[in-house]
Design a protein around this motif. Structure first.
Motif, PDB file in Angstrom:
ATOM      1  N   ARG A  65      67.573  70.949   2.565  1.00 59.02           N
ATOM      2  CA  ARG A  65      66.604  71.588   1.671  1.00 59.02           C
ATOM      3  C   ARG A  65      67.204  72.864   1.095  1.00 59.02           C
ATOM      4  NH1 ARG A  65      61.059  69.818   2.747  1.00 59.02           N
ATOM      5  NH2 ARG A  65      61.111  68.335   4.488  1.00 59.02           N
ATOM      6  N   GLY A  66      67.141  72.978  -0.218  1.00 56.31           N
ATOM      7  CA  GLY A  66      67.538  74.209  -0.885  1.00 56.31           C
ATOM      8  C   GLY A  66      66.296  74.962  -1.302  1.00 56.31           C
ATOM      9  N   GLU A  67      66.465  75.977  -2.107  1.00 56.20           N
ATOM     10  CA  GLU A  67      65.341  76.777  -2.577  1.00 56.20           C
ATOM     11  C   GLU A  67      64.567  76.063  -3.693  1.00 56.20           C
ATOM     12  OE1 GLU A  67      64.797  81.042  -4.782  1.00 56.20           O
ATOM     13  OE2 GLU A  67      66.339  80.892  -3.222  1.00 56.20           O
ATOM     14  N   LEU A  68      65.275  75.409  -4.599  1.00 61.67           N
ATOM     15  CA  LEU A  68      64.650  74.774  -5.762  1.00 61.67           C
ATOM     16  C   LEU A  68      64.831  73.263  -5.799  1.00 61.67           C
ATOM     17  CD1 LEU A  68      65.861  77.377  -8.409  1.00 61.67           C
ATOM     18  CD2 LEU A  68      63.596  77.242  -7.332  1.00 61.67           C
ATOM     19  N   TYR A  70      66.375  69.593  -3.249  1.00 64.05           N
ATOM     20  CA  TYR A  70      66.703  69.086  -1.922  1.00 64.05           C
ATOM     21  C   TYR A  70      67.525  67.808  -2.041  1.00 64.05           C
ATOM     22  CZ  TYR A  70      62.879  65.720  -2.598  1.00 64.05           C
ATOM     23  OH  TYR A  70      62.067  64.716  -3.078  1.00 64.05           O
ATOM     24  N   TYR A  88      62.377  70.229  -6.572  1.00 65.62           N
ATOM     25  CA  TYR A  88      61.022  70.154  -6.018  1.00 65.62           C
ATOM     26  C   TYR A  88      60.002  69.998  -7.148  1.00 65.62           C
ATOM     27  CZ  TYR A  88      62.904  71.850  -1.565  1.00 65.62           C
ATOM     28  OH  TYR A  88      63.601  71.981  -0.399  1.00 65.62           O
ATOM     29  N   GLU A 100      68.343  78.050 -13.171  1.00 60.86           N
ATOM     30  CA  GLU A 100      68.450  78.142 -11.703  1.00 60.86           C
ATOM     31  C   GLU A 100      68.372  76.755 -11.058  1.00 60.86           C
ATOM     32  OE1 GLU A 100      67.250  81.888 -13.507  1.00 60.86           O
ATOM     33  OE2 GLU A 100      66.288  79.930 -13.590  1.00 60.86           O
ATOM     34  N   GLU A 101      67.457  75.897 -11.534  1.00 60.35           N
ATOM     35  CA  GLU A 101      67.355  74.532 -10.990  1.00 60.35           C
ATOM     36  C   GLU A 101      68.629  73.739 -11.276  1.00 60.35           C
ATOM     37  OE1 GLU A 101      62.590  73.480 -11.210  1.00 60.35           O
ATOM     38  OE2 GLU A 101      63.754  73.506 -13.067  1.00 60.35           O
ATOM     39  N   GLU A 104      71.345  74.881  -8.944  1.00 62.98           N
ATOM     40  CA  GLU A 104      71.190  74.444  -7.554  1.00 62.98           C
ATOM     41  C   GLU A 104      71.417  72.942  -7.427  1.00 62.98           C
ATOM     42  OE1 GLU A 104      68.630  76.393  -4.628  1.00 62.98           O
ATOM     43  OE2 GLU A 104      67.655  74.433  -4.441  1.00 62.98           O
TER      44      GLU A 104
END
Length: 184
Positions: A65-68, A70, A88, A100-101, A104
């Motif tokens: 799982r990342g911040e934005l 997975y 997500y 940012e997405e 990531e």
């Protein structure tokens, strides 16, 4: 011939005549063929990629799982370790990602490649997104990037002639291996 048997010794062709071909039955693939669990529209509540993050990692086959975004194993993999990187946020097109997405998703894709290569010795990868149903997206309503590990000789006669793919381990075992080996 019983449909529950994994391997039968007496076979019949499509019209009932006996033949000498072996059969490898994969009834679990019917869920994929029938499109079960596929959202019929872009509704976030019906989307499996929206539901998975709410599950425990082992239950949802989440590898990292990342911040934005997975990484999650594909339920219908082309090869062992075939995973997907999903934001997500419920979006269907790559152009809808924020900077940012997108960053990531790229970072998690690179980490997935390093992890799979380290855990299984994959010799190459197919990386890609199918954008829209017409381009082959099975779930077009939620963006996902495929990371498919490859090995020399992995595409033998089974998928070409037999239209069957073989996997050497259970998805839960693959998830545990990759989650433990995840490289940032």
């Amino acid at each position: 011939m019983s449909s529950g048997d994994a391997h039968d010794t007496v076979h019949q062709d499509g019209v009932g005549r006996p033949d000498e071909l072996d059969r490898l039955w994969t009834p679990h693939r019917m869920a994929y063929i029938r499109g079960e669990n596929k959202p019929s529209d872009a509704t976030a509540g019906t989307c499996p990629f929206c539901r998975v993050p709410a599950l425990a990692d082992d239950e949802g086959l989440v590898v990292h799982r990342g911040e934005l975004a997975y990484a999650v194993l594909n339920l219908y993999p082309y090869s062992p370790g075939h995973l997907m990187v999903c934001p997500y946020r419920h979006i269907g097109d790559y152009t809808e990602t924020t900077d940012e997405e997108a960053a990531e998703i790229a970072d998690l894709t690179r980490a997935a490649m390093r992890t799979i290569r380290g855990a299984s010795g994959a010799a190459g990868f197919n990386i890609g997104m199918n954008q829209g149903h017409i381009a082959g997206a099975g779930i077009a309503a939620h963006l996902h990037q495929h990371v498919v590990p490859r090995w020399p000789g992995d595409q033998n006669f089974m998928p070409i002639i037999g239209r069957t793919k073989t996997l050497p381990e259970l998805l839960t075992d693959t998830r545990a291996l990759l989650a433990q080996a995840w490289v940032e």
